[in-house]
Structures are given as C-alpha cells and as structure tokens.
Design an enzyme around this catalytic site. Structure first.
Site, PDB file in Angstrom:
ATOM      1  N   ARG A 183       0.837  -1.188   0.000  1.00  0.00           N
ATOM      2  CA  ARG A 183       0.000   0.000   0.000  1.00  0.00           C
ATOM      3  C   ARG A 183       0.877   1.244   0.000  1.00  0.00           C
ATOM      4  O   ARG A 183       1.905   1.279   0.666  1.00  0.00           O
ATOM      5  CB  ARG A 183      -0.894   0.019   1.250  1.00  0.00           C
ATOM      6  N   TYR A 241      -1.327  -3.016  -7.072  1.00  0.00           N
ATOM      7  CA  TYR A 241      -1.192  -3.773  -5.823  1.00  0.00           C
ATOM      8  C   TYR A 241      -2.530  -3.854  -5.080  1.00  0.00           C
ATOM      9  O   TYR A 241      -3.287  -2.873  -5.035  1.00  0.00           O
ATOM     10  CB  TYR A 241      -0.116  -3.135  -4.914  1.00  0.00           C
ATOM     11  N   GLY A 242      -2.762  -4.991  -4.426  1.00  0.00           N
ATOM     12  CA  GLY A 242      -4.021  -5.275  -3.729  1.00  0.00           C
ATOM     13  C   GLY A 242      -4.654  -4.128  -2.968  1.00  0.00           C
ATOM     14  O   GLY A 242      -5.729  -3.653  -3.318  1.00  0.00           O
ATOM     15  N   GLY A 243      -3.978  -3.673  -1.920  1.00  0.00           N
ATOM     16  CA  GLY A 243      -4.576  -2.658  -1.051  1.00  0.00           C
ATOM     17  C   GLY A 243      -4.864  -1.344  -1.766  1.00  0.00           C
ATOM     18  O   GLY A 243      -5.726  -0.574  -1.346  1.00  0.00           O
ATOM     19  N   LYS A 275      -9.532  -1.982   1.610  1.00  0.00           N
ATOM     20  CA  LYS A 275      -9.193  -0.884   2.527  1.00  0.00           C
ATOM     21  C   LYS A 275      -9.923   0.408   2.139  1.00  0.00           C
ATOM     22  O   LYS A 275     -10.343   1.171   3.012  1.00  0.00           O
ATOM     23  CB  LYS A 275      -7.681  -0.641   2.530  1.00  0.00           C
ATOM     24  N   HIS A 290     -11.020  -2.260  11.478  1.00  0.00           N
ATOM     25  CA  HIS A 290      -9.938  -3.123  10.986  1.00  0.00           C
ATOM     26  C   HIS A 290      -9.796  -4.297  11.955  1.00  0.00           C
ATOM     27  O   HIS A 290      -8.865  -4.348  12.750  1.00  0.00           O
ATOM     28  CB  HIS A 290      -8.656  -2.277  10.931  1.00  0.00           C
ATOM     29  N   SER A 317      -1.337  -3.882  11.163  1.00  0.00           N
ATOM     30  CA  SER A 317      -0.908  -4.807  10.115  1.00  0.00           C
ATOM     31  C   SER A 317       0.320  -5.575  10.602  1.00  0.00           C
ATOM     32  O   SER A 317       1.156  -5.022  11.321  1.00  0.00           O
ATOM     33  CB  SER A 317      -0.550  -4.039   8.844  1.00  0.00           C
ATOM     34  N   CYS A 334       0.543  -8.157  12.697  1.00  0.00           N
ATOM     35  CA  CYS A 334       0.548  -8.633  14.090  1.00  0.00           C
ATOM     36  C   CYS A 334      -0.173  -9.975  14.219  1.00  0.00           C
ATOM     37  O   CYS A 334      -0.517 -10.394  15.323  1.00  0.00           O
ATOM     38  CB  CYS A 334      -0.093  -7.610  15.020  1.00  0.00           C
ATOM     39  N   LYS A 345      -3.241 -11.127  12.582  1.00  0.00           N
ATOM     40  CA  LYS A 345      -4.711 -11.183  12.598  1.00  0.00           C
ATOM     41  C   LYS A 345      -5.211 -12.449  11.904  1.00  0.00           C
ATOM     42  O   LYS A 345      -6.108 -13.116  12.401  1.00  0.00           O
ATOM     43  CB  LYS A 345      -5.320  -9.960  11.894  1.00  0.00           C
ATOM     44  N   THR A 346      -4.614 -12.752  10.737  1.00  0.00           N
ATOM     45  CA  THR A 346      -5.072 -13.930   9.989  1.00  0.00           C
ATOM     46  C   THR A 346      -4.846 -15.195  10.817  1.00  0.00           C
ATOM     47  O   THR A 346      -5.705 -16.081  10.857  1.00  0.00           O
ATOM     48  CB  THR A 346      -4.363 -13.993   8.619  1.00  0.00           C
ATOM     49  N   ASP A 361      -9.898  -9.626   8.620  1.00  0.00           N
ATOM     50  CA  ASP A 361      -9.332  -8.290   8.427  1.00  0.00           C
ATOM     51  C   ASP A 361     -10.297  -7.141   8.737  1.00  0.00           C
ATOM     52  O   ASP A 361      -9.877  -6.121   9.246  1.00  0.00           O
ATOM     53  CB  ASP A 361      -8.822  -8.151   6.986  1.00  0.00           C
ATOM     54  N   ARG A 373       1.556 -12.253  -1.230  1.00  0.00           N
ATOM     55  CA  ARG A 373       0.199 -12.530  -0.749  1.00  0.00           C
ATOM     56  C   ARG A 373      -0.443 -13.745  -1.386  1.00  0.00           C
ATOM     57  O   ARG A 373      -0.053 -14.157  -2.485  1.00  0.00           O
ATOM     58  CB  ARG A 373      -0.696 -11.322  -1.085  1.00  0.00           C
ATOM     59  N   GLY A 401      -1.698 -20.877  18.361  1.00  0.00           N
ATOM     60  CA  GLY A 401      -2.874 -21.562  18.917  1.00  0.00           C
ATOM     61  C   GLY A 401      -3.008 -21.380  20.419  1.00  0.00           C
ATOM     62  O   GLY A 401      -4.113 -21.385  20.973  1.00  0.00           O
TER      63      GLY A 401
HETATM   64  C1  OXD Z   1      -3.057  -4.590   5.936  1.00  0.00           C
HETATM   65  C2  OXD Z   1      -3.649  -5.678   5.149  1.00  0.00           C
HETATM   66  O1  OXD Z   1      -2.058  -3.989   5.521  1.00  0.00           O
HETATM   67  O2  OXD Z   1      -4.617  -6.282   5.627  1.00  0.00           O
HETATM   68  O3  OXD Z   1      -3.589  -4.302   7.015  1.00  0.00           O
HETATM   69  O4  OXD Z   1      -3.176  -5.930   4.034  1.00  0.00           O
HETATM   70 MN    MN Z   2      -5.420  -5.346   7.340  1.00  0.00          MN
END
Ligand code: OXD
Ligand code: MN
Length: 595
Positions: free
Chosen positions: A74, A202-204, A211, A231, A253, A255, A257-258, A282, A380, A505
C-alpha cells in the site's frame, strides 16, 4: 461511446460512460460473475503473461502473478482523503482538495485505457441484500483486479439486480495507467462516496472494496449512519458447553490477525471441548441490532493474506485454504509450477524464480551481503473464505454474529501485559485509541520505535480521528448490551529479548479468560491500568513456559506506564478540540491512578 449495459440504473450507466470518455478504452465489459467469464478472463491473462497457471495437479485452479517491483505494498504517502475542508480529514491523513485531486488524477487517467478493456465490476461488501451490506461498482483495466475482486467480494449480476434502477453505490474508479510511482494516487472522496485509484496494481491500492471502501469510505458512512467499520478480525469460540461466543479484534498490520482468526486449539484445549470458527480475518462492520447488542459481519468473501511465515505450524487452516482456486502474488515460483516463500512448509527449493522473476537459489546475497529473498516480504495469497476448514456457518447470515468482546493489541516488547480488561466502555475506547506497535526488524525504520495506531485504523480512518474516537464513545452510549473491551499483547519479551508467550494456537488460553470474564466466571486483579488475570485463571496445562514467565507477562511496571501515559498526552494534543472530553478524562484518570 454508446454502452450496452445489463442494468437500467441510469446514473451507473452515465458514470461508466463518463469514465470511458476520460480513459478511452477499446471496449467495455460488464462482469456478470459467471464461471465461463472467469475461465475466459484467466485464459486471456495467461496469454498476455499477466498470470501464470500453476501446476493443475498440485495447485488446481491456482494462478501466479508478479506485480511491478515498485508496486508491492500500500502506498500510504500517496493515499489521500479529499474532503471540502482540510480539517475534516484530520491530522493523521494526507489531504487534498477534491478539485485538485480530480484535476491531478484526470490528467493521469486521460487516455490511459487506449487499446485496453474497461471492466465494470458490480460488487457487494457483505451478503447481497443484507441491511449491513453496501454495494460498490469498480471500474478497472486489470484482469488481475477482476479475478481478485471475484474472490474477495460478491460480484456480478445478483449485485446489479440488488442495486435496481436507483440504488446507491460507491463509485470505485481504478486504472493501472503506466504503473509509474510518479503517476500514482489513491484518492478518497467520502462526501461523494467515490474512490479514484490510479497507477498501482497492488491489492490494497487496487482492490477497492477492501481498505478503500470497507474501511476508509465505510468508516465515514458508519459515523453518519451510526454503525462502525473496523480493521478487525472476527472469530467464534465454541466452548465446551457447545455455546459459541464471538470476538472482534484489532491489531496493526503484521501482528497476526489472519493467524488468530483461524487459530487451531492446542491439544489440551481441544480435549476440553474448544473449537474455533472463522468469520473474518481483516474487516468487521458492526451495528447495534434490535436486541441492543453489537452485531458484526465480515464484508469480505476472501482472504488477502501475507504468505511469508504461513505454514502448517503457524496457520494450518490458512495452508488448507490455499491449495486450490488461489491467486499467489509476488511469491517465488518453483520449476514444478508450484510456489514457495520464506517460512513455507517443506524443503527450501534448490532453485526457483524470485518475486521479480530472477533466478534464485538459497544463499544468494545482495551487494550489501544481505540474503536475497525468494518471496517479497509482503507477498500474498488471495483465497475464498469458503475454503477455510474453520469457516463459520454464519458467514452468509444477514445480521452476522453477536460480539461479546472486543480485543485491541499491538507489539510491545516490555510494557503491556499479556491481557487486561478495561474498567468500562470508555476506558476500553481509550485502550484502543492508545494502541501502539513497536517496529520489528522486518519493517522500515528503527527497531523498537513505537508507532501509535489507534484501533489499528491509522492508515484506514476516512475522517478526523478525534471525531472517530467520539463516534466510539457515542456508540457505547447507544449500546444496551456493551461488549467488554480488552487489550492483549502476544509479543512481550524477557530481558534477553526472548518471547515470553508462545502465541499462535496457545492464544486460545487467553481467549478463554476473556470469555470467562464476559460471563463473570472469574475474578480479576484491579490495577492502575485495568483488570488483570490472577495467574491461576490462565490455563497453562501442557504448556512449558519458562519459570516465572507468566508472572512477568502479567506484571505492571508503574514507572514505564507513567512514561507511557505522558506519551498518550503528547499524542492526543494533535487532535485539538476534536478530541472528545471523555478521552482526556480517561487520560487524566490513568495519570491519577498511576500516582
Ligand atoms: C493490511 C492488510 O495492511 O490487511 O492491514 O493488508
Ligand atoms: Mn489489514
């Protein structure tokens, strides 16, 4: 250009005409979302080299894409909120006047689709027809974007049907232009429900549902319409008694999350009867429902996850989700038509093509002697959430899931305890507003440097952050049943820089305490910063923590917190009189409690 359109929506047709007049495409294609259309687009992209078909036996339905080496993340510095008044964008956003923004972007867009196809993608964020959902229409000249949007959102004719002849939608204009960073702009016009993004694939920057719409535009709409776009991941925790409780969690981002969203319970917890259900990894859209509680949907339909570090140990459900129908971007390509990244399962390949398409083998170094990576650190995978083994049965539910707890967190090597609960809603908002993360060696900048990232929304809030805090406080007042708010820190280290908590886990052990608190099943220790667990209430059965680790994980250093509180005060000053008084009150109460 005369347009044959599969809709009676006059404003939509007019807008497409207007954008086509500006960009001059060779033809216009309306995306219907069918399987035949998907096949045709894949074929075309393979022919042009935009996509590589991966080994159909090992990775069926999967494709590989390399983005331009200057276009792999991004572009926050080229991302703008374009409101009439600069003050409405606030001190944490880049601002440009709408007039200037349109003028600059129009110049880049002009004639930029000559010889190309303009695709029109009607898409729904959230289940089609749900009162939680929003419709967008993205125009793009990138097949990669069309195929990614197909995975990440619900697209095609059902969305146009839902829109009818006069439904409102977010105008999402995207074009690759020449992919030159000097010709790149990601512009948001919240007051006009419009996004213009040019010069990036790019994705974002380019998948405008994510986003740009689901956070920046939606946060603005949420403030106006009394709901919240956050978020946050959403996960369901099935307890030994069979009940499922849902938690939403915001982390900056990178940390994990997924990983948390599709966590696999450790053996002991599984035996106890715990199970995890993934709703989203996300973004969460949350509304107060008729029961007076907070309900959340995941507006997306896919994962756009970071590949490096993903393996069967760190995230087995992600690995299982990406074995078919997945688009891989900027990872390494192996000679057998499969993919690899640093931290992937299996052997390190003896040879491959790296994310830039150059021959790669282990041990290569750059001019400075640093190891050359096969995959870009921000490479990604794009995969349908329906392929996730832990997918929640409520994903298509129009009202989503009821949220029992909200978690905030960041990377703090020393300061924040493993977990704490806020005293009440406003204090919880304060914990969210003061979230910070320390830079790791993988990110640019000085290691250990603290970046404040309120609610993990710093790059994603579409309006003044002070007003956003106020909105959080106001939502708390309107909620009859407030979720409890917690702060967690999986990243605390000992004196030697070793992580004290195993994470992954095992984080379920902390979530168990969170749920127990939500049901008032366990007492807690009242400290100056919040309620902390009694160590005995965190189940560590089967976990070999270093001696004294749990004690250290739950310790509060008053000196460090005094310094932290001073930083909060400094940070808040930038929001001027738009920082709600409740927030100052929280800040001063913390100071008083710290003595
Ligand atoms: C981020 C993402 O950068 O989800 O937060 O790609
Ligand atoms: Mn994100």
């Amino acid at each position: 250009m005369k347009i044959k359109a599969p809709t009676q929506h006059k404003k939509l047709i007019q807008w497409v005409q207007e954008m086509a007049r500006m960009t001059r495409p060779e033809k216009i294609v309306w995306i219907d979302g069918s399987e035949e259309e998907k096949k045709k687009l894949e074929e075309e992209a393979v022919q042009s080299g935009e996509l590589v078909r991966l080994n159909p036996k090992k990775l069926p339905g999967c494709f590989y894409h390399r983005s331009d080496p200057s276009d792999v993340a991004r572009s926050e510095n080229l991302t703008y909120i374009c409101t009439q008044h600069k003050s409405d964008a606030g001190p944490t956003n880049n601002w440009m006047s709408p007039k200037e923004a349109y003028k600059r972007a129009r110049k880049i867009f002009s004639g930029s689709m000559k010889g190309r196809t303009l695709y029109v993608i009607p898409f729904s964020m959230g289940p089609v027809g749900s009162s939680f959902s929003k419709v967008g229409v993205e125009i793009t000249d990138s097949i990669y974007v069309v195929l990614n949007m197909r995975i990440m959102t619900r697209i095609g004719q059902p969305v146009l049907d839902q829109l009818g002849s006069d439904g409102s939608f977010t105008k999402c204009m995207h074009g690759k232009a020449d992919l030159n960073i000097g010709h790149r702009l990601i512009l948001h016009f919240p007051e006009e429900n419009t996004i213009w993004s040019v010069g990036s694939g790019y994705g974002g920057n380019a998948l405008l549902g994510k986003k740009c719409l689901a956070l920046r535009i939606a946060s603005y709409l949420g403030k106006r319409e009394e709901w919240m776009a956050e978020h946050m991941l959403i996960l369901g925790i099935e307890k030994p008694n069979g009940q499922i409780q849902y938690v939403a969690a915001a982390f900056p981002s990178a940390c994990g999350k997924t990983n948390l969203a599709m966590l696999v319970p450790p053996e002991g917890m599984k035996k106890k009867g715990y199970r995890i259900w993934t709703v989203g990894d996300d973004i969460a859209w949350m509304r107060i429902d008729t029961d007076g509680g907070l309900w959340a949907i995941n507006p997306e339909a896919g994962f756009f996850g970071v590949a490096p570090g993903t393996n069967s140990k760190s995230n087995p459900n992600a690995v299982l989700s990406i074995q078919k129908n997945t688009i891989y971007t900027n990872v390494a390509l192996k000679p057998d038509g499969t993919v690899w990244w640093e931290g992937a399962d299996g052997e390190i390949p003896e040879e491959a093509l790296d994310w830039r398409g150059k021959p790669w083998k282990p041990g290569l170094v750059d001019e400075a002697g640093n190891p050359l990576r096969g995959a870009h650190p921000n490479s990604r995978f794009t995969a349908p959430i329906s392929q996730c083994p832990s997918i929640s049965f409520r994903l298509e539910q129009h009202h989503g899931v009821p949220i029992s707890a909200i978690l905030f967190g960041g990377r703090r090597a020393r300061l924040a305890p493993l977990v704490m609960e806020s005293f009440d809603w406003n204090h919880g908002v304060y914990l969210g507003a003061t979230v910070a993360s320390e830079k790791t060696a993988a990110a640019e900048g000085v290691v250990g440097e603290v970046r404040r990232d309120p609610m993990a929304m710093l790059p994603f809030c579409g309006y003044h952050m002070g007003d956003y805090f106020k909105h959080w406080m106001d939502m708390g007042k309107k909620l009859e049943k407030q979720p409890r708010i917690f702060h967690v820190n999986w990243f605390r280290q000992d004196k030697d820089g070793q992580y004290l908590w195993p994470g992954f886990g095992e984080n379920l052990r902390v979530l168990e305490w969170v749920l127990n608190r939500c049901e008032d099943k366990v007492a807690a220790v009242k400290t100056s910063i919040g309620y902390l667990p009694n160590p005995k209430d965190i189940d560590t059965t089967g976990l070999s923590l270093p001696k004294g680790a749990l004690h250290e994980l739950l310790s509060v250093n008053i000196q460090d917190w005094r310094a932290e509180q001073e930083e909060h005060e400094k940070y808040f000053k930038q929001f001027g009189n738009r920082l709600p008084t409740e927030m100052w009150r929280e800040c001063h109460s913390l100071k008083r409690r710290l003595g």
